[in-house]
Scaffold this active site. Structure first.
Site, PDB file in Angstrom:
ATOM      1  N   GLU A  92      51.954  74.331  36.347  1.00  0.00           N
ATOM      2  CA  GLU A  92      51.426  75.139  35.248  1.00  0.00           C
ATOM      3  C   GLU A  92      51.936  74.622  33.906  1.00  0.00           C
ATOM      4  O   GLU A  92      51.189  74.533  32.935  1.00  0.00           O
ATOM      5  CB  GLU A  92      51.856  76.609  35.416  1.00  0.00           C
ATOM      6  CG  GLU A  92      51.061  77.400  36.405  1.00  0.00           C
ATOM      7  CD  GLU A  92      51.500  78.853  36.462  1.00  0.00           C
ATOM      8  OE1 GLU A  92      50.993  79.572  37.335  1.00  0.00           O
ATOM      9  OE2 GLU A  92      52.372  79.260  35.657  1.00  0.00           O
ATOM     10  N   GLY A 223      40.087  67.695  -7.085  1.00  0.00           N
ATOM     11  CA  GLY A 223      39.273  66.974  -6.131  1.00  0.00           C
ATOM     12  C   GLY A 223      40.028  66.173  -5.110  1.00  0.00           C
ATOM     13  O   GLY A 223      39.424  65.549  -4.236  1.00  0.00           O
ATOM     14  N   GLY A 225      42.221  67.383  -2.878  1.00  0.00           N
ATOM     15  CA  GLY A 225      42.398  68.104  -1.620  1.00  0.00           C
ATOM     16  C   GLY A 225      43.577  69.045  -1.542  1.00  0.00           C
ATOM     17  O   GLY A 225      43.986  69.436  -0.443  1.00  0.00           O
TER      18      GLY A 225
END
Length: 464
Positions: A92, A223, A225
């Protein structure tokens, strides 16, 4: 207490069937700790998968159990004394870590009356259990995979119970999980190219595992980001705080001193999750200091300009907030940060996209991820050179050229130098004074290209 998912989890569009998958050793905790945790999660309305005994048959994990892990947003791993003696539990664990990498699944390790170093270094009961597995599965590479997985998950920020109060421990876990499942992510970007590395650098400045108070700046021209990075960070860590708030476009929404009252109202209401009424700016300052001084909060102030009253009235001092709080400020002007006491080594100066990142972003916007032909690729190299790594310029350029033929591409790129409309230029062509002189013409060219193409996109004059 922090825990981690995949680095790009903030941009994931994965859909979950379960909020939580519980992994545990039944003999140790099924009828006590895990049962109580499961019940507390359900009472909070958190959809939790707990393995029923009938799913365990044969040597391999059943397809139903694998699907439950894949379709869970969070995996809680309850490490106990005999966890490693179960091959099922270890398999798991491998699947959970696979989903962490591929699906952005969050992983929360709990150490139930167990020293985390026992798991990390496979000591005591974990060492004994793995020695028996090695004897059974001679020269089987899976045993080494189990050891690597145990070390990896134990190195995540976890929750050790020790001999503490189980009820309080469970309550803290449930509160944290509830914040995660009830948190609604902000839209980051249609094509989040290059974001991961920049988010990682800002996160290193934030150091959210440290119990101090910090202000961190994200600096760069319009511009490039900054907002996109701030949204991605907010999505990935907001749930780890008692309260959080992302205040967008502070520069636009606080042009007048009186506008600060509305921002203070928003800040308090979002963090306290209740409607708050501020009567005046001074009243707002007092309420922020009084109501948030003991809370661990995350606040993002996006696009702050050189009007000092914006920061002074919202996040005047870091000690307005509780230990562990983080304040993130995005701005185009370095003076905004230095004047407010943000030290230089806690300011991230956003870099332009490198060539490969720019090419990827242009490809997504212009071709929606499809591979362009060699003729287009040559023109794309010219376009990237014009844009100088500015994401906004590349996005606008790519969107404008989407669906156009090779001749229209050539015509558009030949016309990129056209003077943009003033109102478009004013929106994105600000350059901070502290940038090196050699950077100005490069960035201006990218901004000018973005403005020009945006104008032409709206008017369709390139292709009329």
């Amino acid at each position: 207490m922090a825990f981690q998912g995949a680095s790009s989890s903030y941009s994931s569009t994965h859909r979950w069937n379960y909020d939580v998958f519980l992994s545990f050793r039944g003999e140790d905790t099924r009828d006590n700790f895990t049962a109580h945790l499961h019940q507390a999660l359900l009472q909070k309305g958190i959809n939790t998968f707990i393995d029923a005994d009938q799913l365990r048959s044969g040597e391999e994990i059943s397809p139903a159990l694998l699907e439950a892990i894949e379709k869970s947003r969070i995996s809680i791993i309850v490490f106990s004394q005999t966890y490693a003696s179960s091959k099922w539990c270890l398999d798991e664990l491998l699947k959970i870590l696979e989903c962490k990498e591929t699906n952005g699944q969050m992983v929360m390790p709990l150490f139930y009356k167990l020293d985390p170093s026992d798991v990390r270094h496979q000591k005591n009961s974990f060492e004994e259990a793995l020695a028996k597995h090695e004897e059974r599965f001679k020269n089987d590479i899976k045993v080494q995979k189990w050891k690597t997985a145990l070390t990896e998950v134990a190195n995540l920020s976890g929750w050790p119970l020790g001999n503490g109060n189980e009820a309080k421990f469970i309550d803290k876990i449930v509160q944290t999980v509830s914040r995660i499942v009830n948190h609604i992510d902000l839209h980051v970007a249609k094509y989040p190219v290059g974001i991961d590395s920049r988010v990682h650098k800002v996160n290193s400045l934030l150091s959210i595992d440290k119990n101090d108070r910090r202000m961190v700046g994200i600096l760069g021209p319009g511009g490039i980001g900054k907002t996109t990075i701030a949204k991605a960070i907010y999505n990935s860590i907001a749930f780890q705080f008692e309260g959080s708030c992302f205040l967008a476009s502070v520069r636009e929404t606080s042009k007048q001193y009186s506008d600060m009252v509305e921002l203070q109202n928003t800040l308090l209401s979002k963090i306290l999750r209740d409607t708050v009424k501020v009567d005046s700016v001074d009243h707002g300052i007092s309420m922020i200091k009084e109501r948030l001084c003991s809370k661990r909060v995350l606040i993002v102030l996006d696009d702050v300009d050189n009007q000092l009253f914006q920061l002074d009235k919202l996040v005047g001092e870091v000690d307005w907030f509780g230990l562990g709080s983080r304040i993130i400020i995005t701005t185009r002007d370095n003076k905004v940060l230095t004047n407010h006491g943000v030290v230089d080594d806690r300011i991230y100066k956003v870099k332009e996209l490198d060539y490969n990142e720019a090419l990827g972003l242009l490809c997504w916007n212009a071709f929606k991820g499809k591979k362009p032909t060699d003729d287009f690729l040559k023109l794309m190299k010219h376009a990237i050179s014009y844009a100088e790594g500015l994401p906004l310029a590349i996005e606008v350029l790519g969107s404008n050229l989407h669906g156009k033929d090779i001749h229209q591409w050539k015509k558009a790129l030949d016309n990129y130098k056209r003077i943009p409309h003033r109102s478009i230029q004013e929106r994105i062509s600000y350059l901070p004074a502290e940038m090196p002189k050699r950077s100005k013409p490069r960035t201006r060219k990218g901004l000018r290209l973005a403005c020009c193409l945006f104008c032409c996109w709206c008017s369709c004059s390139f292709f009329s």
